[in-house]
Design a protein around this motif. Structure first.
Motif, PDB file in Angstrom:
ATOM      1  N   LEU A 181       0.820  -1.213   0.000  1.00 48.83           N
ATOM      2  CA  LEU A 181       0.000   0.000   0.000  1.00 48.83           C
ATOM      3  C   LEU A 181       0.852   1.261   0.000  1.00 48.83           C
ATOM      4  CD1 LEU A 181      -2.922  -0.879   2.473  1.00 48.83           C
ATOM      5  CD2 LEU A 181      -2.981  -0.744  -0.021  1.00 48.83           C
ATOM      6  N   GLN A 182       1.893   1.266   0.822  1.00 46.62           N
ATOM      7  CA  GLN A 182       2.702   2.479   0.918  1.00 46.62           C
ATOM      8  C   GLN A 182       3.413   2.775  -0.400  1.00 46.62           C
ATOM      9  OE1 GLN A 182       5.367   2.551   4.239  1.00 46.62           O
ATOM     10  NE2 GLN A 182       6.223   4.560   3.755  1.00 46.62           N
ATOM     11  N   GLY A 183       3.950   1.732  -1.050  1.00 44.35           N
ATOM     12  CA  GLY A 183       4.623   1.943  -2.335  1.00 44.35           C
ATOM     13  C   GLY A 183       3.661   2.388  -3.420  1.00 44.35           C
ATOM     14  N   LEU A 184       2.463   1.768  -3.426  1.00 41.42           N
ATOM     15  CA  LEU A 184       1.459   2.149  -4.417  1.00 41.42           C
ATOM     16  C   LEU A 184       1.016   3.594  -4.191  1.00 41.42           C
ATOM     17  CD1 LEU A 184      -0.496   1.457  -6.701  1.00 41.42           C
ATOM     18  CD2 LEU A 184      -2.073   0.508  -4.990  1.00 41.42           C
ATOM     19  N   TRP A 185       0.788   3.961  -2.931  1.00 39.20           N
ATOM     20  CA  TRP A 185       0.357   5.335  -2.631  1.00 39.20           C
ATOM     21  C   TRP A 185       1.426   6.352  -3.036  1.00 39.20           C
ATOM     22  CZ3 TRP A 185      -3.343   8.430  -2.256  1.00 39.20           C
ATOM     23  CH2 TRP A 185      -3.231   9.653  -1.610  1.00 39.20           C
ATOM     24  N   GLN A 186       2.688   5.997  -2.802  1.00 36.03           N
ATOM     25  CA  GLN A 186       3.762   6.903  -3.176  1.00 36.03           C
ATOM     26  C   GLN A 186       3.802   7.105  -4.690  1.00 36.03           C
ATOM     27  OE1 GLN A 186       7.578   5.764  -1.676  1.00 36.03           O
ATOM     28  NE2 GLN A 186       8.661   7.474  -2.625  1.00 36.03           N
ATOM     29  N   ALA A 223      -4.284   7.720  10.721  1.00 34.74           N
ATOM     30  CA  ALA A 223      -3.091   7.334   9.984  1.00 34.74           C
ATOM     31  C   ALA A 223      -2.369   6.227  10.717  1.00 34.74           C
ATOM     32  CB  ALA A 223      -2.180   8.546   9.816  1.00 34.74           C
ATOM     33  N   PRO A 224      -1.683   5.340   9.991  1.00 35.32           N
ATOM     34  CA  PRO A 224      -0.889   4.294  10.647  1.00 35.32           C
ATOM     35  C   PRO A 224       0.141   4.909  11.595  1.00 35.32           C
ATOM     36  CG  PRO A 224      -1.082   3.868   8.301  1.00 35.32           C
ATOM     37  CD  PRO A 224      -1.646   5.226   8.538  1.00 35.32           C
ATOM     38  N   SER A 247      -6.888   1.323   1.832  1.00 35.81           N
ATOM     39  CA  SER A 247      -6.994  -0.012   1.228  1.00 35.81           C
ATOM     40  C   SER A 247      -7.206   0.132  -0.265  1.00 35.81           C
ATOM     41  CB  SER A 247      -8.157  -0.796   1.854  1.00 35.81           C
ATOM     42  OG  SER A 247      -9.399  -0.154   1.554  1.00 35.81           O
ATOM     43  N   PHE A 248      -6.975  -0.983  -0.957  1.00 35.53           N
ATOM     44  CA  PHE A 248      -7.261  -1.069  -2.393  1.00 35.53           C
ATOM     45  C   PHE A 248      -7.843  -2.449  -2.631  1.00 35.53           C
ATOM     46  CE2 PHE A 248      -5.415  -0.769  -6.956  1.00 35.53           C
ATOM     47  CZ  PHE A 248      -6.663  -0.437  -7.428  1.00 35.53           C
ATOM     48  N   GLU A 249      -9.152  -2.587  -2.372  1.00 36.34           N
ATOM     49  CA  GLU A 249      -9.845  -3.858  -2.459  1.00 36.34           C
ATOM     50  C   GLU A 249     -11.051  -3.744  -3.371  1.00 36.34           C
ATOM     51  OE1 GLU A 249     -10.886  -4.821   1.515  1.00 36.34           O
ATOM     52  OE2 GLU A 249      -8.817  -5.185   2.176  1.00 36.34           O
ATOM     53  N   LYS A 250     -11.260  -4.781  -4.163  1.00 38.32           N
ATOM     54  CA  LYS A 250     -12.388  -4.852  -5.096  1.00 38.32           C
ATOM     55  C   LYS A 250     -12.412  -3.614  -6.005  1.00 38.32           C
ATOM     56  CE  LYS A 250     -15.217  -7.662  -2.016  1.00 38.32           C
ATOM     57  NZ  LYS A 250     -16.501  -7.810  -1.303  1.00 38.32           N
ATOM     58  N   ASN A 251     -11.205  -3.202  -6.405  1.00 38.78           N
ATOM     59  CA  ASN A 251     -11.013  -2.065  -7.310  1.00 38.78           C
ATOM     60  C   ASN A 251     -11.481  -0.735  -6.716  1.00 38.78           C
ATOM     61  OD1 ASN A 251      -9.515  -2.413  -9.579  1.00 38.78           O
ATOM     62  ND2 ASN A 251     -11.199  -2.071 -11.001  1.00 38.78           N
ATOM     63  N   VAL A 252     -11.615  -0.644  -5.388  1.00 36.15           N
ATOM     64  CA  VAL A 252     -11.955   0.613  -4.717  1.00 36.15           C
ATOM     65  C   VAL A 252     -10.700   1.134  -4.029  1.00 36.15           C
ATOM     66  CG1 VAL A 252     -13.371   1.745  -2.973  1.00 36.15           C
ATOM     67  CG2 VAL A 252     -14.345  -0.077  -4.392  1.00 36.15           C
ATOM     68  N   PHE A 253     -10.240   2.273  -4.460  1.00 32.63           N
ATOM     69  CA  PHE A 253      -9.018   2.911  -3.954  1.00 32.63           C
ATOM     70  C   PHE A 253      -9.437   3.878  -2.852  1.00 32.63           C
ATOM     71  CE2 PHE A 253      -5.282   5.754  -4.327  1.00 32.63           C
ATOM     72  CZ  PHE A 253      -4.254   4.799  -4.383  1.00 32.63           C
ATOM     73  N   THR A 254      -9.254   3.463  -1.595  1.00 34.68           N
ATOM     74  CA  THR A 254      -9.754   4.220  -0.449  1.00 34.68           C
ATOM     75  C   THR A 254      -8.633   5.058   0.144  1.00 34.68           C
ATOM     76  OG1 THR A 254     -11.340   2.458   0.026  1.00 34.68           O
ATOM     77  CG2 THR A 254     -10.932   4.072   1.773  1.00 34.68           C
TER      78      THR A 254
END
Length: 590
Positions: free
Chosen positions: A434-439, A514-515, A463-470
């Motif tokens: 998730l962190q790499g994708l968000w970056q 936030a984490p 999250s990125f589940e069921k093609n929903v980018f939250t």
């Protein structure tokens, strides 16, 4: 002898007499001198600019005694026959009345016969675009490979209606509209020959009304002589043709530039009641402003201006009163209205609204200019530590502008047609990715729109589940969601996801903590450390740690202090922003 109108009496009889078409006459003269005479020519251009006249003069040059030559004798009998329209070797055909295939078949039969007395058999077809498609096709073979003694000369006001197969077989010459200055000079010479006294302002009025056509100008002068006799004033020209005086056009233009709506509407009403052509009035105002713009850009070079010397000096005065940017915005409004005016039910109301819009446009500011101003203000304050009030003011002013710019940028990205692969996105992304994708996504968004990225600095990928980018915002930054959660920004983020292989994703913004590794850890409270007082023998400055702690304590104290409303209102940055945007403070919130 019957009366001969001015347009026929003063029709050019040789290339040197033609006004304003030197690029055509010089080329034809050189072709004759070099014996490079083609078999077909096409003369295009607006009405009254000399298309048929040049064709006739060219025919004289080709068929004169001892020709082809440019300097033929005035009393050459062959040239006189051509000028009077009785030459057997120069046939003038009206394309409108001889447009069928039968007429062209008849022409094809006659081309085979040799000329009667001249060197060439010349066919001049006026308004050639009126020929039918079948007639054009019947002419093709003859036009491509005519007998050596045959020359074709076509004239048309609408070359786009001529078949491309015909155009490709002709040498094409495009005649231009004749400048006002040349028309005025030519009409002045005609008036002198006719013993008519005419004011310079009247000559310029006729020249403006002719719209680049010499024949129209000569016909107008002929009509004025019949109406006024041997003395013609500017008022006579204006009343006869419904034109507006140049001083009235100047007054209207200055009213627009100064924002004087009362004077503008009063003068427009007066012109309407006197029956002036409002469509022509709009064109005249636009042309005057064009002259002002050209004067500014050319730094006063008057050779670009179609005005008298007195009018040119007035243009120079007006040019000093306005900026090029404001003038361009005004002309954009008027140019857009010019095409729509003919469809307006009430031309007077339409023109009033148009001029008032133009008046408002002169002071409008583009979003780029607003952002530039804000950046300049920000840079000017960069050397001063901002107070809490100043921080608040900067956010209050900049947020709407950044939001508007973000929407505009996202719209541009969303509207572009990207040829990308349609690889479906994953059903779910593991937490470690998730962190790499968000970056990757936030950096791509930042390249497309730095302003959207500023909103995402406080965000994280939930999250990125069921093609929903939250995308989540910590409760501390919950108010940011209202600014970024718009359709344009959704499309921007979706586009960037698609570019890295995640097509058809849906975007969702939520409030989520936030984490732990992304949260800011508050600074530890400063520990009082006893220090020895520095002495002359042992000077001891404060340690870096102590300095940092003291500075942190000062900042914490400042941050904890309540905001001073009066300090906020009197802040120089706030005052400057209110001055630029003509705004006022409605409410102040920390």
């Amino acid at each position: 002898m019957s009366y001969q109108v001015i347009a026929r009496k003063y029709r050019p009889q040789r290339f040197s007499d033609v006004v304003g078409q030197e690029h055509v006459t010089q080329t034809l003269s050189n072709a004759i001198a070099q014996s490079r005479i083609a078999h077909a020519y096409l003369f295009c251009g607006p009405r009254g600019t000399g298309k048929t006249t040049i064709a006739r003069i060219f025919a004289k040059c080709l068929n004169c005694t001892d020709g082809p030559k440019v300097d033929f004798a005035e009393d050459d009998p062959r040239c006189q026959e051509i000028a009077e329209g009785r030459s057997l070797d120069v046939l003038e055909i009206d394309g409108a009345s001889h447009r069928g295939i039968e007429e062209i078949r008849e022409l094809r039969e006659t081309v085979k016969y040799a000329p009667a007395s001249g060197k060439f058999k010349i066919y001049i077809i006026d308004e050639v675009h009126m020929l039918t498609k079948e007639a054009f096709n019947a002419l093709l073979k003859t036009l491509e490979e005519p007998p050596a003694h045959v020359k074709f000369m076509f004239a048309t006001t609408e070359p786009e209606k001529v078949l491309t197969t015909i155009l490709s077989r002709c040498q094409r010459f495009d005649l231009r509209r004749i400048p006002v200055g040349l028309i005025v000079k030519h009409l002045g010479q005609i008036a002198k020959n006719e013993n008519v006294k005419i004011e310079d302002a009247a000559l310029f009025a006729v020249g403006r009304g002719a719209e680049g056509g010499m024949r129209d100008a000569e016909s107008a002068l002929d009509q004025l002589i019949s109406f006024c006799g041997t003395s013609i004033r500017e008022e006579d020209v204006l009343s006869m043709f419904g034109l507006t005086a140049q001083k009235q056009i100047l007054s209207l233009s200055e009213s627009i530039l100064k924002g004087d709506s009362e004077t503008l509407l009063r003068e427009l009403d007066d012109l309407t009641r006197h029956g002036k052509d409002l469509g022509r009035l709009l064109s005249d105002v636009l042309n005057f402003l064009r002259n002002v713009l050209i004067f500014q850009i050319s730094k006063g070079d008057s050779k670009w201006l179609e005005l008298s010397e007195a009018e040119a000096s007035r243009v120079g005065e007006v040019a000093k009163q306005t900026s090029t940017e404001g003038l361009t915005r005004i002309m954009e409004v008027l140019t857009d209205a010019e095409g729509r005016m003919r469809d307006a039910a009430s031309k007077k109301i339409f023109l009033e609204v148009t001029f008032l819009k133009a008046m408002q446009a002169r002071n409008s500011v583009s979003i780029e200019t607003v952002l530039k101003k804000l950046n300049e203000l920000k840079s000017s304050e960069a050397g001063v530590a901002p107070s809490p009030a100043r921080k608040a003011s900067s956010s209050v002013v900049a947020a709407p502008i950044e939001h508007a710019r973000a929407e505009a940028t996202a719209a541009a990205v969303a509207s572009s047609s990207l040829q990308l692969s349609e690889t479906p996105g994953p059903v779910a992304a593991v937490a470690g990715d998730l962190q790499g994708l968000w970056q990757s996504v936030s950096e791509a968004v930042g390249r497309a729109s730095p302003f959207v990225k500023t909103y995402l600095l406080q965000a994280h990928l939930v999250s990125f589940e069921k093609n929903v980018f939250t995308i989540g915002f910590d409760p501390e930054f919950e108010d940011q969601i209202g600014l970024v959660d718009v359709s344009k920004n959704h499309e921007l983020i979706k586009t960037k996801l698609k570019e890295i292989g995640h097509a058809n994703a849906q975007i969702k913004f939520v409030v989520a903590e936030a984490p732990a590794h992304l949260r800011k850890v508050p600074a530890a409270p400063a520990q009082a450390t006893p220090t020895k007082a520095p002495t002359a023998a042992n000077p001891q400055p404060p340690t870096p740690a102590a300095s940092g702690s003291t500075g942190s304590a000062r900042l914490d104290k400042a941050a904890a202090a309540p905001m001073n409303v009066e300090e906020f209102k009197n802040d120089p940055l706030i005052k400057k922003a209110l001055e630029i945007f003509k705004g006022q403070i409605v409410e102040v919130r920390a």
